[in-house]
Design a protein around this motif. Sequence first.
Motif, PDB file in Angstrom:
ATOM      1  N   ALA A 199       0.693  -1.238  -0.031  1.00 35.40           N
ATOM      2  CA  ALA A 199       0.091  -0.144   0.006  1.00 35.40           C
ATOM      3  C   ALA A 199       0.905   1.178  -0.055  1.00 35.40           C
ATOM      4  CB  ALA A 199      -0.772  -0.042   1.174  1.00 35.40           C
ATOM      5  N   ASP A 279       2.218  -0.744  -4.760  1.00 37.00           N
ATOM      6  CA  ASP A 279       0.750  -0.551  -4.266  1.00 37.00           C
ATOM      7  C   ASP A 279       0.077  -1.678  -4.002  1.00 37.00           C
ATOM      8  OD1 ASP A 279       1.209   2.277  -4.723  1.00 37.00           O
ATOM      9  OD2 ASP A 279       1.203   2.418  -6.707  1.00 37.00           O
ATOM     10  N   THR A 281      -1.030  -5.219  -1.994  1.00 39.71           N
ATOM     11  CA  THR A 281      -1.727  -5.616  -0.594  1.00 39.71           C
ATOM     12  C   THR A 281      -0.343  -6.187   0.206  1.00 39.71           C
ATOM     13  OG1 THR A 281      -2.750  -7.488  -1.326  1.00 39.71           O
ATOM     14  CG2 THR A 281      -3.911  -5.561  -1.151  1.00 39.71           C
TER      15      THR A 281
END
Length: 402
Positions: A199, A279, A281
């Motif tokens: 993230a 980006d 998870t």
Amino acid sequence: MSSILTNNGAMVALQTLKATNNALTAVQAEISTGKSVANSKDNAAVWAISKVMESDVQGFTAIQDTLSLGESTVSVARQAAESIASRLNAIKDNIVNAQTANVDRAKLQVAIDADVEQIKNIVATAQFSGMNLIDGGTATASFLASLDRKADGSVGVSTIDVTGQNLSTGDYVATAVFGATTDGVTANSDAAAFNLDGAGGTGTIEIDAAATYAAGDKISLNIGGKTATYTVSEADAATTTPADMIAVGLKNAVDALGIEGLTVDYDSATAGTLAFTNDGTKDLTVGAQFKNAGAGGLSLLNTIDVSSDASALSALNNIDGILQTAVDAAAAFGAVESRISTQADFVSKLTDALKSGIGSMVDADMEAASARLQALQVQQQLGVQALSIANQSPQSLLSLFQ
């Protein structure tokens, strides 16, 4: 008309007896030699064909010996590669244990070094009849697999080629190809490692523009268990900006991995810099490793160090690539060994088929020969009696003068 000068009956009986004797001699020769075509006089065409086939049989017998040698040579290499993979798994276990801060890393390093030495011993002794397929000294070995006789009578050969696998640990030269990187990684070294948080986690690796590069040098990035590798070409090494060429090549290789959420940007403002953004998870671990041209396939074992958090993390990222090299080598040898075994089985069956074919052309039918022998022996006895009777016929002329 009767004549005392010409005895036609005796001549006919004599010719018949001669023919019977000739046939009897031929049958006796078949029985004694076991062949209906023992030499070119018996049947020139069949004899010539059989001799060519016999030559092929001898050739295939020699090929079976060659294939046996090849199978044994490759088997030794395969078993050595499998043993090396087993030792590498043990090294990996110790590296994983070293990721915890409150362990005795010095003892783990001792165990790792012992396994590395064992791997070196395996590589040095994995030879059969003087050929070692895993020490980097043999590029390709060829084993004769078949004789290919063409329609025009010419003969060609086919071989099974075995590619040598370099599992040696020598010839490694550490080079400071990784410059300043983020997340506290030591600058100017031959390895780098850091974590990319999920993230939005970021990090950079800089390919040092001041380092000297040679064709064949390899720079690998291990990201989330996947590896991207770029090999420096002669053209790259000849440019004034080899770091940029390497960085762009690595970016393309990483993009091809298709790691979800990972973005790699080439920063042209700073030579050889790659910027990573995660980006996705999942957290990702990034490891970079340099291997100089000519270094052994397992030469990076010389860089395994678990003495600190950073070095232990770098070792963890690199051991999978090292292990994969050994696994790939074992798999390659296993595939070739299976092929050689299959070919050896085929050549054995082909040799048997050729022998059977030769036998059907030149071997005597012993049952038929036995029957002909008995019949010809009877004919010979009858021919002798017929000749005896014919020779006595002039005696009847004496009665004309009594």
